[in-house]
Design an enzyme around this catalytic site. Structure first.
Site, PDB file in Angstrom:
ATOM      1  N   SER A  68       0.819  -1.208   0.000  1.00  0.00           N
ATOM      2  CA  SER A  68       0.000   0.000   0.000  1.00  0.00           C
ATOM      3  C   SER A  68       0.851   1.255   0.000  1.00  0.00           C
ATOM      4  O   SER A  68       0.322   2.345  -0.219  1.00  0.00           O
ATOM      5  CB  SER A  68      -0.940  -0.006   1.202  1.00  0.00           C
ATOM      6  OG  SER A  68      -0.228  -0.269   2.373  1.00  0.00           O
ATOM      7  N   HIS A 117      -1.859  -2.511  -6.720  1.00  0.00           N
ATOM      8  CA  HIS A 117      -2.463  -2.171  -5.430  1.00  0.00           C
ATOM      9  C   HIS A 117      -3.991  -2.227  -5.509  1.00  0.00           C
ATOM     10  O   HIS A 117      -4.620  -1.347  -6.106  1.00  0.00           O
ATOM     11  CB  HIS A 117      -1.981  -0.767  -5.011  1.00  0.00           C
ATOM     12  CG  HIS A 117      -2.447  -0.357  -3.657  1.00  0.00           C
ATOM     13  ND1 HIS A 117      -2.653   0.957  -3.306  1.00  0.00           N
ATOM     14  CD2 HIS A 117      -2.754  -1.080  -2.555  1.00  0.00           C
ATOM     15  CE1 HIS A 117      -3.068   1.011  -2.063  1.00  0.00           C
ATOM     16  NE2 HIS A 117      -3.142  -0.209  -1.575  1.00  0.00           N
ATOM     17  N   GLU A 120      -4.522   0.333  -8.486  1.00  0.00           N
ATOM     18  CA  GLU A 120      -3.444   1.274  -8.766  1.00  0.00           C
ATOM     19  C   GLU A 120      -2.274   0.442  -9.289  1.00  0.00           C
ATOM     20  O   GLU A 120      -1.835  -0.488  -8.608  1.00  0.00           O
ATOM     21  CB  GLU A 120      -3.037   1.922  -7.437  1.00  0.00           C
ATOM     22  CG  GLU A 120      -2.992   3.396  -7.416  1.00  0.00           C
ATOM     23  CD  GLU A 120      -2.595   3.935  -6.039  1.00  0.00           C
ATOM     24  OE1 GLU A 120      -2.310   5.121  -5.984  1.00  0.00           O
ATOM     25  OE2 GLU A 120      -2.547   3.214  -5.029  1.00  0.00           O
ATOM     26  N   ASN A 171      -2.992   6.352  -1.106  1.00  0.00           N
ATOM     27  CA  ASN A 171      -2.726   6.579   0.315  1.00  0.00           C
ATOM     28  C   ASN A 171      -2.067   7.917   0.617  1.00  0.00           C
ATOM     29  O   ASN A 171      -2.094   8.381   1.742  1.00  0.00           O
ATOM     30  CB  ASN A 171      -1.908   5.420   0.883  1.00  0.00           C
ATOM     31  CG  ASN A 171      -2.819   4.243   1.156  1.00  0.00           C
ATOM     32  OD1 ASN A 171      -3.932   4.420   1.655  1.00  0.00           O
ATOM     33  ND2 ASN A 171      -2.400   3.051   0.789  1.00  0.00           N
TER      34      ASN A 171
END
Ligand code: CAA
Length: 283
Positions: free
Chosen positions: A119, A140, A152, A190
């Site tokens: 992540s 991801h 992602e 993130n």
């Protein structure tokens, strides 16, 4: 670079979800973890998810059986020797990931693509542990994997265009929407999500509002499906802290400093849903 057989490493929340969507899309899957009991727990989560779809009339018993039989169990990493793609979803720890990738590099055939579901950890650094950095990439997925559309796809510094294309095509075949991202701390997801969650925790810490009020503001005011504190519990507070630390270290900017309340909860073992208690209690 056709993908037919995939090994998913880590049968936890993310790994089992990834294995489920790969199998449901017709790929042969090897679900690998360190212990049989971890693999079995992952398989039982997959059964639960598929059964829910059957109960709702969204999936036939036959299709469920077909998906399930596409998943092979593994506790021996040597099973990676005949897969086209590895998707690693093990713990977020750079040492563990680099050791794992170095080992996979030795086991897997030359053409195998090594992807990580990290992540926030740098893809380029994970790739450097192998002799095939051009075949290492970030893939991801979002939690819950069977529901969330986004993948992602993160290019490491050396990732080959052909590898990127193969992984993007595969994400589409999984009925996901791929988004191309370069290798920077927290990628896009993130880097944006975690500071918002961290700020929500500061808002609670400073007594600006109750946890319910903070969640309501974002749910009802911004149409988020979950408030940020509920979402933090859902993701896991240890994961949130780890990502904030990665952002803080990666950018060196104090705006990414993890809230002391987040640290305190993690130290107390209040990790969110998975431990039964975080900002909220779960029984
Ligand atoms: N696994 C599989 N399916 C699930 C699920 C799970 N854990 N939880 C819910 N679902 C399914 C349900 O079965 C239901 O399916 P159908 O539409 O086929 O009936 C559907 O999802 C909707 O579920 P519910 O009606 O029970 O509940 P909901 O409408 O409140 O949706 C939710 C639940 C999808 C989790 C929604 O609250 C949501 O989108 N929350 C935000 C999730 C999010 O932001 N995820 C990203 C986290 S960040 C991340 O993953 C990256 C990282 O690196 C930290």
């Amino acid at each position: 670079m056709g993908i037919q057989k995939v090994m998913v490493i880590g049968a936890g929340q993310m790994g089992s979800g990834i294995a489920q969507v790969c199998a449901a899309s017709g790929y042969s899957v090897v679900l690998h973890d360190l212990k049989e009991e971890f693999v079995e727990r992952g398989i039982s989560t997959i059964h639960k998810n598929l059964n829910r779809q059957v109960d709702k009339g969204k999936l036939s018993q036959e299709d469920m059986a077909e998906t399930v039989q596409k998943i092979q169990r593994s506790t021996d990493l040597q099973n990676a020797k005949n897969v086209d793609l590895v998707i690693e979803a093990a713990v977020e720890n750079m040492r563990i990931k680099t050791e794992l990738f170095a080992e996979l590099d030795k086991i897997c055939p030359e053409g195998t693509i090594l992807a990580t579901n990290t992540s926030s950890l740098p893809i380029t650094e994970i790739a450097a542990a192998t002799s095939r950095p051009e075949k290492v990439i970030g893939m991801h997925f979002m939690n819950p994997v069977p529901v969330m559309k986004l993948v992602e796809i993160i290019r490491g510094l050396a990732t080959a265009d052909e590898v990127y294309q193969t992984v993007e095509d595969m994400a589409k075949a999984l009925n996901k929407v791929p988004v191309e991202v370069n290798d920077f701390p927290g990628f896009v997801s993130n880097r944006i999500l975690m500071p918002m969650i961290n700020e929500a925790i500061y808002t609670l810490y400073e007594g600006v509002a109750t946890k319910e009020a903070i969640d309501d503001v974002m749910k009802l005011g911004m149409n988020h499906p979950m408030g940020p504190l509920t979402l933090a519990d859902f993701i896991g507070l240890d994961t949130c802290l780890y990502i904030m630390e990665t952002l803080h270290e990666g950018f060196g900017d104090d705006k990414y400093r993890p809230c002391p309340l987040l640290r305190k909860y993690v130290k107390a073992g209040w990790l969110g849903r998975k431990s039964g208690r975080g900002f909220y209690s779960y029984s």
